[in-house]
Design a protein around this motif. Structure first.
Motif, PDB file in Angstrom:
ATOM      1  N   PHE A 165      17.211  22.093  34.409  1.00 48.43           N
ATOM      2  CA  PHE A 165      16.254  22.799  35.207  1.00 48.43           C
ATOM      3  C   PHE A 165      15.669  21.690  36.171  1.00 48.43           C
ATOM      4  O   PHE A 165      15.167  22.200  37.032  1.00 48.43           O
ATOM      5  N   TYR A 166      15.818  20.430  35.747  1.00 50.26           N
ATOM      6  CA  TYR A 166      15.372  19.342  36.709  1.00 50.26           C
ATOM      7  C   TYR A 166      16.315  18.429  36.925  1.00 50.26           C
ATOM      8  O   TYR A 166      15.871  17.298  37.372  1.00 50.26           O
ATOM      9  N   ILE A 167      17.746  18.931  37.135  1.00 51.94           N
ATOM     10  CA  ILE A 167      18.680  18.038  37.669  1.00 51.94           C
ATOM     11  C   ILE A 167      18.438  17.482  38.839  1.00 51.94           C
ATOM     12  O   ILE A 167      18.850  16.302  39.312  1.00 51.94           O
ATOM     13  N   ASP A 168      18.000  18.243  39.919  1.00 48.98           N
ATOM     14  CA  ASP A 168      17.670  17.705  41.259  1.00 48.98           C
ATOM     15  C   ASP A 168      16.731  16.579  41.224  1.00 48.98           C
ATOM     16  O   ASP A 168      16.752  15.456  42.035  1.00 48.98           O
ATOM     17  N   LYS A 169      15.802  16.681  40.495  1.00 46.42           N
ATOM     18  CA  LYS A 169      14.410  15.818  40.405  1.00 46.42           C
ATOM     19  C   LYS A 169      15.063  14.420  39.769  1.00 46.42           C
ATOM     20  O   LYS A 169      14.853  13.277  39.903  1.00 46.42           O
ATOM     21  N   ILE A 170      15.866  14.689  38.614  1.00 46.70           N
ATOM     22  CA  ILE A 170      16.689  13.642  38.108  1.00 46.70           C
ATOM     23  C   ILE A 170      17.388  12.869  38.874  1.00 46.70           C
ATOM     24  O   ILE A 170      17.405  11.576  39.069  1.00 46.70           O
ATOM     25  N   PHE A 171      18.300  13.356  39.786  1.00 43.04           N
ATOM     26  CA  PHE A 171      19.016  12.800  41.035  1.00 43.04           C
ATOM     27  C   PHE A 171      18.306  12.003  41.818  1.00 43.04           C
ATOM     28  O   PHE A 171      18.692  10.782  42.375  1.00 43.04           O
ATOM     29  N   LYS A 172      17.207  12.644  42.351  1.00 42.09           N
ATOM     30  CA  LYS A 172      16.252  11.851  43.165  1.00 42.09           C
ATOM     31  C   LYS A 172      15.671  10.573  42.951  1.00 42.09           C
ATOM     32  O   LYS A 172      15.643   9.576  43.329  1.00 42.09           O
ATOM     33  N   LEU A 173      15.358  10.894  41.546  1.00 42.73           N
ATOM     34  CA  LEU A 173      14.888   9.592  40.821  1.00 42.73           C
ATOM     35  C   LEU A 173      15.815   8.573  40.671  1.00 42.73           C
ATOM     36  O   LEU A 173      15.341   7.242  40.761  1.00 42.73           O
ATOM     37  N   ILE A 174      16.935   8.767  40.431  1.00 41.11           N
ATOM     38  CA  ILE A 174      18.053   7.771  40.399  1.00 41.11           C
ATOM     39  C   ILE A 174      18.410   7.455  41.494  1.00 41.11           C
ATOM     40  O   ILE A 174      18.511   5.847  41.754  1.00 41.11           O
ATOM     41  N   ILE A 175      18.246   8.030  42.680  1.00 38.69           N
ATOM     42  CA  ILE A 175      18.455   7.598  44.122  1.00 38.69           C
ATOM     43  C   ILE A 175      17.419   6.582  44.279  1.00 38.69           C
ATOM     44  O   ILE A 175      17.843   5.303  44.932  1.00 38.69           O
ATOM     45  N   HIS A 176      16.220   6.929  44.031  1.00 37.73           N
ATOM     46  CA  HIS A 176      14.934   6.242  44.364  1.00 37.73           C
ATOM     47  C   HIS A 176      14.932   4.980  43.506  1.00 37.73           C
ATOM     48  O   HIS A 176      14.571   4.006  44.251  1.00 37.73           O
ATOM     49  N   ASP A 177      15.377   4.941  42.080  1.00 37.43           N
ATOM     50  CA  ASP A 177      15.218   3.689  41.403  1.00 37.43           C
ATOM     51  C   ASP A 177      16.364   3.556  40.480  1.00 37.43           C
ATOM     52  O   ASP A 177      16.486   4.544  39.456  1.00 37.43           O
ATOM     53  N   LYS A 178      17.460   2.851  40.795  1.00 36.10           N
ATOM     54  CA  LYS A 178      18.523   2.660  39.949  1.00 36.10           C
ATOM     55  C   LYS A 178      18.298   2.285  38.663  1.00 36.10           C
ATOM     56  O   LYS A 178      19.240   2.531  37.760  1.00 36.10           O
ATOM     57  N   ARG A 179      17.144   1.796  38.222  1.00 34.38           N
ATOM     58  CA  ARG A 179      16.906   1.296  36.745  1.00 34.38           C
ATOM     59  C   ARG A 179      16.934   2.597  36.104  1.00 34.38           C
ATOM     60  O   ARG A 179      17.083   2.526  34.808  1.00 34.38           O
ATOM     61  N   THR A 180      16.828   3.717  36.729  1.00 31.10           N
ATOM     62  CA  THR A 180      16.748   5.058  35.787  1.00 31.10           C
ATOM     63  C   THR A 180      18.148   5.156  34.899  1.00 31.10           C
ATOM     64  O   THR A 180      17.961   5.368  33.876  1.00 31.10           O
ATOM     65  N   ILE A 181      19.116   4.870  35.487  1.00 31.54           N
ATOM     66  CA  ILE A 181      20.359   4.674  35.028  1.00 31.54           C
ATOM     67  C   ILE A 181      20.532   3.692  33.638  1.00 31.54           C
ATOM     68  O   ILE A 181      21.067   4.032  32.884  1.00 31.54           O
ATOM     69  N   ILE A 182      20.051   2.736  34.145  1.00 29.30           N
ATOM     70  CA  ILE A 182      20.024   1.454  33.150  1.00 29.30           C
ATOM     71  C   ILE A 182      19.280   1.842  32.043  1.00 29.30           C
ATOM     72  O   ILE A 182      19.591   1.713  30.728  1.00 29.30           O
ATOM     73  N   TYR A 183      18.072   2.232  32.263  1.00 26.51           N
ATOM     74  CA  TYR A 183      17.207   2.793  31.003  1.00 26.51           C
ATOM     75  C   TYR A 183      17.647   3.973  30.349  1.00 26.51           C
ATOM     76  O   TYR A 183      17.483   3.906  29.203  1.00 26.51           O
ATOM     77  N   SER A 184      18.100   4.782  31.144  1.00 31.01           N
ATOM     78  CA  SER A 184      18.695   5.937  30.307  1.00 31.01           C
ATOM     79  C   SER A 184      20.071   5.560  29.256  1.00 31.01           C
ATOM     80  O   SER A 184      19.987   6.064  28.058  1.00 31.01           O
ATOM     81  N   VAL A 185      20.794   4.647  29.961  1.00 29.42           N
ATOM     82  CA  VAL A 185      21.950   4.054  28.988  1.00 29.42           C
ATOM     83  C   VAL A 185      21.387   3.324  28.107  1.00 29.42           C
ATOM     84  O   VAL A 185      21.776   3.443  26.899  1.00 29.42           O
ATOM     85  N   ILE A 186      20.160   2.665  28.121  1.00 33.00           N
ATOM     86  CA  ILE A 186      19.701   1.871  26.997  1.00 33.00           C
ATOM     87  C   ILE A 186      19.071   2.667  26.150  1.00 33.00           C
ATOM     88  O   ILE A 186      19.156   2.362  24.465  1.00 33.00           O
ATOM     89  N   THR A 187      18.437   3.680  26.287  1.00 32.25           N
ATOM     90  CA  THR A 187      17.829   4.590  25.516  1.00 32.25           C
ATOM     91  C   THR A 187      18.874   5.265  24.680  1.00 32.25           C
ATOM     92  O   THR A 187      18.490   5.204  23.511  1.00 32.25           O
ATOM     93  N   ILE A 188      20.052   5.707  25.009  1.00 30.23           N
ATOM     94  CA  ILE A 188      21.078   6.598  24.425  1.00 30.23           C
ATOM     95  C   ILE A 188      21.642   5.245  23.505  1.00 30.23           C
ATOM     96  O   ILE A 188      21.734   5.608  22.042  1.00 30.23           O
ATOM     97  N   ILE A 189      21.773   4.122  23.499  1.00 34.24           N
ATOM     98  CA  ILE A 189      22.399   3.020  22.890  1.00 34.24           C
ATOM     99  C   ILE A 189      21.281   2.655  21.546  1.00 34.24           C
ATOM    100  O   ILE A 189      21.782   2.696  20.551  1.00 34.24           O
ATOM    101  N   ILE A 190      20.101   2.702  22.099  1.00 35.54           N
ATOM    102  CA  ILE A 190      19.159   2.432  21.129  1.00 35.54           C
ATOM    103  C   ILE A 190      18.953   3.480  20.075  1.00 35.54           C
ATOM    104  O   ILE A 190      19.019   3.342  18.725  1.00 35.54           O
ATOM    105  N   VAL A 191      18.756   4.832  20.597  1.00 32.52           N
ATOM    106  CA  VAL A 191      19.064   6.034  19.628  1.00 32.52           C
ATOM    107  C   VAL A 191      20.233   5.878  18.581  1.00 32.52           C
ATOM    108  O   VAL A 191      20.063   6.160  17.489  1.00 32.52           O
ATOM    109  N   LEU A 192      21.393   5.989  19.364  1.00 32.68           N
ATOM    110  CA  LEU A 192      22.530   5.974  18.676  1.00 32.68           C
ATOM    111  C   LEU A 192      22.394   4.337  17.422  1.00 32.68           C
ATOM    112  O   LEU A 192      23.062   4.707  16.395  1.00 32.68           O
ATOM    113  N   SER A 193      22.009   3.625  17.866  1.00 32.97           N
ATOM    114  CA  SER A 193      21.856   2.207  16.932  1.00 32.97           C
ATOM    115  C   SER A 193      21.092   2.777  15.801  1.00 32.97           C
ATOM    116  O   SER A 193      21.350   2.287  14.783  1.00 32.97           O
TER     117      SER A 193
END
Length: 662
Positions: free
Chosen positions: A220-248
């Protein structure tokens, strides 16, 4: 002048801000009042959870821990921890160490903590949505008193599932804060890590659906997520790190269960035995029986006048009528008196009628909750004028989806197979209660005329909660309560699961199994597990299937057996240990002092090995497979990963702020 005259004066008062937290503590205590009785109620899964906690407590007390249990399944080495999420059992065992082995009290305290934390987090979440402390409190109250969790905790004794409720609000709070970020911040990611990890390590089935609903919410928020990613590339890095830590964090169970399930060797892999086949799930729609709401047919079995259908229905009607009339008196007295103390009249009216007619203890508690929320509703009724409707639509859709999955079988005819692990669609009452509580916060804050309804619903949950009335009225029946947890708990068939889930497939009431070896101990162990489990621990000795010689058992504790073996010829030896990959067999040849490792064989689903003629000292240990050990390492490293993640964010923000100053 209305009662709310001082709301602008007190809204910034610290005591005022703390009042909802104190009330949530009180309400959490009210919600678990049956646990103040001596002992703990019995239910479907009590032996499974108590035996797991006692087993872990015993190991921790002795300073010994292995993935293979030395106590469960008569000591033949079941590997429950390799399959099952361990957090709830671990927390109980650790607290039991502090409480000098009082496991029942540990269960009660841990469950209370889970209720309290979930209520507090839901309050915080609901306050962000409603911008209204009172409505947030009502929302949290509804979630605290919702009958299904209590039904899990003290009727079914599905302790791990009830415990996992604590992490649902944390996980979705993180998602909500993430999709509303203006710039990338670490706080929502930490909340997602804690919520997702807690869910999975408490109850992986609950977590599976939490991740599904979380994914739908994010859509429901896919557009806002894309805008956040475009505005701040750290969003992708933090999202990947979050997934890695959860899986760990999750890897301690995730990798081992994935490996063992892929072998298709254990009962847990059999969908028919585990009640996870499509035909089974589509036929389990006795959802009202297990919703936690009053089930008159169930309660009638106790043959107690107080919980007969006619009595309970009268009390439901009475409470609804009393609340309705109280609001009517409140409306009339407000119009007539025009004074700030007009609320005294409806409260007196309510108190007098309740005092005359209320007899059931749950109605007294519901009345107390109603009065508290009613008074607060007169104080704080600020409307939220935010126009954003996306969140409300998302939660409404999730409520509809959840109800469809609970009530209609066609969903389970088409849903991916992995979701059939739910076994019983009515487990989703957990998410229905959460989404409903959040929707109350959203909708009521925008439509203040619904405040009386939301207050009524929160208190009404107590009136219609089956566990409350049932466990109070049957407490004196000693057959329905457990007062001591000791080693006799291992004797209960359910102590190793209803379907012997974590044993090899040949150990499931399968008397047709026939070994190729006449001396095999498979069927003896089968009989022990089926009929005498825990009553004769360590009764069966290792045997020589082929060859000739003598075996002396020096140490008899799964998985760490020690044997002295003297063989006249090359021999095949079978151990009274269930087969799991990851065993190590160290062989000391007493004739030449050479140390070698024997090849671990699987014969009759038991650990076996071959030795040539000679004299040996043989030691068994369970080291785990490479994948299991990787999971252990990742799990132990996950907390460090999270600290480094947080530290990186602090360094990055400080550096960015310094650059702005320059």
């Amino acid at each position: 002048m209305e009662l709310a005259i001082n709301k602008y004066q007190i809204k910034d008062n610290l005591i005022f801000k703390l009042i909802p937290y104190f009330i949530i503590i009180i309400f959490s205590i009210i919600s678990i009042y049956p646990l103040f009785y001596e002992g703990y109620p019995l239910g479907d899964d009590y032996a499974f959870h108590y035996s797991a906690v006692l087993d872990l407590y015993t190991e921790l007390k002795e300073g010994y821990h292995s993935s293979i249990s030395a106590n469960l399944a008569s000591g033949y080495g079941i590997a429950k921890v390799l399959f099952y999420s361990p957090l709830s059992h671990t927390m109980c065992a650790l607290l039991a160490l502090i409480l000098n082995g009082n496991i029942i009290l540990s269960f009660k305290i841990n469950y209370f903590i889970s209720v309290l934390i979930s209520g507090l987090v839901l309050y915080i979440f609901a306050h962000k949505i409603s911008k209204n402390r009172f409505i947030a409190l009502v929302s949290a109250s509804f979630f605290i008193f919702y009958p299904y969790r209590l039904f899990d905790a003290i009727c079914r004794i599905a302790y791990a599932e009830a415990y996992s409720f604590m992490f649902i609000p944390i996980f979705f709070l993180g998602l909500y804060e993430f999709v509303n970020l203006k710039k990338c911040e670490i706080k929502p990611f930490i909340e997602i890590i804690i919520g997702a990890t807690g869910l999975y390590l408490s109850h992986n089935i609950t977590a599976l659906f939490g991740f599904l609903f979380g994914f739908i919410f994010l859509l429901f928020y896919i557009d806002k997520i894309f805008k956040l990613i475009i505005h701040d590339k750290r969003t992708i890095i933090y999202s990947v790190i979050t997934i890695i830590i959860v899986l760990s964090f999750a890897s301690i169970v995730l990798l081992s269960s994935f490996e063992l399930l892929s072998l298709d060797y254990y009962n847990v892999s059999d969908s028919d035995r585990m009640w996870t086949s499509r035909s089974y799930v589509t036929n389990r729609f006795d959802f009202m029986n297990y919703s936690g709401f009053l089930n008159y047919k169930w309660l009638s079995g106790w043959n107690i006048d107080e919980i007969k259908e006619s009595s309970l229905i009268f009390e439901i009607i009475f409470f609804i009528s009393l609340v309705t009339l109280t609001y009517l008196v409140s409306f009339i007295s407000k119009k007539i008196c025009h004074k700030k103390y007009y609320f005294i009249f409806p409260l007196l009216f309510f108190a007098v009628l309740a005092g005359i007619f209320v007899r059931r203890f749950e109605l007294i508690l519901a009345s107390v909750v109603f009065i508290i929320l009613f008074l607060l509703s007169l104080l704080f009724n600020k409307k939220n004028n935010e126009k954003e409707n996306r969140f409300g639509i998302a939660i409404y859709v999730l409520i509809v989806i959840t109800l469809l999955m609970i009530c209609f079988s066609f969903i389970w005819e088409i849903i991916p197979k992995i979701f059939l692990n739910i076994q019983f669609p009515w487990r989703l009452w957990a998410y229905f209660s959460f989404f409903s509580a959040i929707f109350i916060a959203y909708f009521t804050s925008r439509h203040n005329f619904l405040i009386p309804v939301s207050v009524f619903l929160a208190s009404f949950m107590i009136v219609v909660s089956q566990p409350l009335v049932e466990k109070r009225t049957v407490h004196d029946n000693s057959d329905s309560w457990l007062f001591v947890v000791d080693e006799t708990i291992y004797e209960r068939p359910m102590s190793v699961g209803a379907n012997l889930e974590y044993l090899p497939k040949s150990f499931y009431y399968n008397y047709s199994y026939k070994s190729d070896y006449e001396k095999s101990i498979h069927n003896k162990i089968q009989t022990e597990v089926d009929w005498y489990i825990g009553k004769n621990p360590y009764k069966i000795d290792p045997v020589i299937l082929e060859g000739d010689g003598n075996i002396e058992v020096v140490r008899r504790r799964a998985p760490d057996y020690i044997l002295n073996i003297s063989l006249d010829e090359s021999s095949l030896i079978e151990m009274p240990l269930f087969y799991y990959p990851g065993y190590k067999i160290e062989v000391l040849n007493l004739d030449n002092n050479e140390i070698t490792n024997a090849i671990v064989l699987d014969i009759d689903s038991l650990i076996s090995f071959r030795l040539d003629s000679g004299n040996y000292k043989v030691s068994f240990t369970y080291e785990g497979t490479n994948l299991q050990n990787l999971g252990q390492i990742l799990n132990k490293s996950a907390f460090t990963f999270m600290i480094l993640f947080y530290g990186f964010d602090i360094i990055y923000e400080n550096k960015k702020n310094k650059m702005k100053i320059k």
